[in-house]
Write a protein that holds these residues in place. Structure first.
Motif, PDB file in Angstrom:
ATOM      1  N   CYS A  85       0.852  -1.179   0.000  1.00 28.37           N
ATOM      2  CA  CYS A  85       0.000   0.000   0.000  1.00 28.37           C
ATOM      3  C   CYS A  85       0.896   1.240   0.000  1.00 28.37           C
ATOM      4  O   CYS A  85       1.745   1.389   0.871  1.00 28.37           O
ATOM      5  N   LYS A  87       0.036   4.219   0.551  1.00 25.77           N
ATOM      6  CA  LYS A  87      -0.389   5.225   1.520  1.00 25.77           C
ATOM      7  C   LYS A  87       0.114   4.911   2.929  1.00 25.77           C
ATOM      8  O   LYS A  87       0.758   5.749   3.562  1.00 25.77           O
ATOM      9  N   GLU A 108      -7.908  -3.521  -2.766  1.00 27.45           N
ATOM     10  CA  GLU A 108      -7.922  -2.442  -1.780  1.00 27.45           C
ATOM     11  C   GLU A 108      -7.116  -2.838  -0.559  1.00 27.45           C
ATOM     12  O   GLU A 108      -7.104  -3.999  -0.169  1.00 27.45           O
ATOM     13  N   GLU A 114      -7.209   2.128   0.400  1.00 29.99           N
ATOM     14  CA  GLU A 114      -6.530   2.674  -0.771  1.00 29.99           C
ATOM     15  C   GLU A 114      -6.153   1.505  -1.676  1.00 29.99           C
ATOM     16  O   GLU A 114      -5.927   0.394  -1.192  1.00 29.99           O
TER      17      GLU A 114
END
Ligand SMILES: [Zn+2]
Length: 129
Positions: A85, A87, A108, A114
């Motif tokens: 990820c 983020k 996701e 995200e």
């Protein structure tokens, strides 16, 4: 998936040859035994010899195909895909799926929802030592 077609056809072909060899050697042994019972040893011994070597040959071929299939399964090591990820830095590992490539957007993130990105794809190395 079509990749498994060729090895399966080869093993069926081998099994057919083994079955024919086995059948012929059983016939040879039977005719050898019959000739032996008729005290026709001149025909009995070659027939028994052909039958015995045929049996040995088919047993050997059977072992060869067994070995070949086990080698084939060892080669099928799992391929893994790691997801990262962008983020929150959450990392996830899952089995490789068709169409996966590095930097592709994947599922996701279970933490921040995200879209995660495929970070690496690797084949699981065989454990040694
Ligand atoms: Zn995240």
């Amino acid at each position: 998936m079509g990749e498994t077609k060729t090895p399966r056809r080869i093993s069926t072909f081998f099994l057919a040859i083994i079955a024919v060899t086995l059948a012929l050697s059983i016939v040879a042994i039977f005719s050898g035994v019959n000739a032996y019972l008729d005290e026709n040893t001149g025909t009995a011994y070659p027939s028994l010899l052909i039958g015995a070597s045929g049996l040995a040959l088919s047993a050997y071929m059977l072992l060869q195909t067994r070995r070949r299939t086990s080698q084939f399964t060892i080669k099928m090591q799992p391929v893994n895909t790691t997801l990262l990820c962008q983020k929150c830095g959450f990392k996830n590992l899952r089995e490789f799926q068709r169409g996966d490539y590095i930097f592709k957007e994947a599922e996701e993130c279970p933490k921040c929802k995200e879209k995660m990105q495929i970070n690496s794809i690797y084949r699981e190395a065989e454990e040694k030592e």
